[in-house]
Design a protein around this motif. Structure first.
Motif, PDB file in Angstrom:
ATOM      1  N   CYS A 142       0.828  -1.209   0.000  1.00  0.00           N
ATOM      2  CA  CYS A 142       0.000   0.000   0.000  1.00  0.00           C
ATOM      3  C   CYS A 142       0.865   1.264   0.000  1.00  0.00           C
ATOM      4  O   CYS A 142       0.547   2.235  -0.689  1.00  0.00           O
ATOM      5  CB  CYS A 142      -0.956  -0.001   1.196  1.00  0.00           C
ATOM      6  N   LEU A 189      -3.407   5.667   3.065  1.00  0.00           N
ATOM      7  CA  LEU A 189      -3.100   4.284   3.454  1.00  0.00           C
ATOM      8  C   LEU A 189      -4.317   3.614   4.068  1.00  0.00           C
ATOM      9  O   LEU A 189      -4.580   2.433   3.811  1.00  0.00           O
ATOM     10  CB  LEU A 189      -1.931   4.248   4.446  1.00  0.00           C
ATOM     11  N   LEU A 192      -6.414   2.464   1.320  1.00  0.00           N
ATOM     12  CA  LEU A 192      -5.820   1.385   0.523  1.00  0.00           C
ATOM     13  C   LEU A 192      -5.762   0.048   1.240  1.00  0.00           C
ATOM     14  O   LEU A 192      -5.813  -1.000   0.607  1.00  0.00           O
ATOM     15  CB  LEU A 192      -4.398   1.778   0.088  1.00  0.00           C
TER      16      LEU A 192
END
Length: 198
Positions: A142, A189, A192
């Protein structure tokens, strides 16, 4: 700048003070002091370079070149309110940027090598190790999807454990910009990461 010209506002205690005392000694010609600086900051620089390149041999070469350049320039460094480690990482960052721009550079992914040098990994048991390894690998995947600036910010702040001020100094930005960049990177993040890892 000569060692005698260093400002009197050097830190009085702690790791930063010890680092700057070694710098002052190295500026006076003490090669053992520079060797101690090398021992103290080698792993930090190596982890930074390895994370950015994902290539262990290139990371080893650039880490060595970082300290060669630092040795040549040790008399020119002066205290600016930060640990001397930020100076070494700045040199490494510039070498990485030059390396990436060169025609020799090939994009490669070496997630396992990055996981090997990530600080703070605990290995209490095989089950925990497998889960942590899978989580770490997914997190690195990620992070690789973030923009270059966000990746560098995350690497400096969380993999290297540098402060906002040190990260700002290395990235050539002000602290507010680094905080905003970090905030956007962490939010991205979170988007993701798979549902179970958030």
């Amino acid at each position: 700048m000569d060692a005698d010209e260093l400002p009197d506002d050097l830190p009085e205690e702690g790791a930063s003070a010890e680092g700057w005392a070694l710098v002052r000694a190295a500026q006076d010609g003490d090669t053992d002091a520079f060797g101690q600086l090398f021992d103290r900051y080698h792993d930090t620089v190596f982890r930074f370079v390895l994370y950015r390149l994902g290539d262990r041999p290139a990371a080893e070469d650039l880490t060595q070149e970082t300290f060669v350049r630092a040795y040549r320039r040790i008399t020119s460094v002066s205290y600016q309110g930060r640990d001397i480690g930020a100076w070494f990482v700045t040199i490494a960052r510039n070498l990485v940027l030059d390396h990436v721009k060169s025609s020799r550079y090939r994009l490669e992914s070496a997630t396992a090598e990055v996981a090997d040098v990530a600080p703070g990994s605990l290995r209490p048991g095989p089950e925990t190790e497998v889960i942590a390894g899978a989580t770490h690998a997914e997190l690195l995947k990620c992070v690789a999807k973030l923009g270059d600036d966000q990746q560098e910010c995350i690497a400096l702040r969380f993999l290297q454990g540098l402060s906002v001020a040190e990260t700002a100094d290395i990235m050539g930005r002000n602290e507010g910009a680094v905080k905003a960049l970090q905030h956007r990177a962490v939010r991205r993040l979170a988007q993701l990461l798979p549902e179970g890892l958030r």
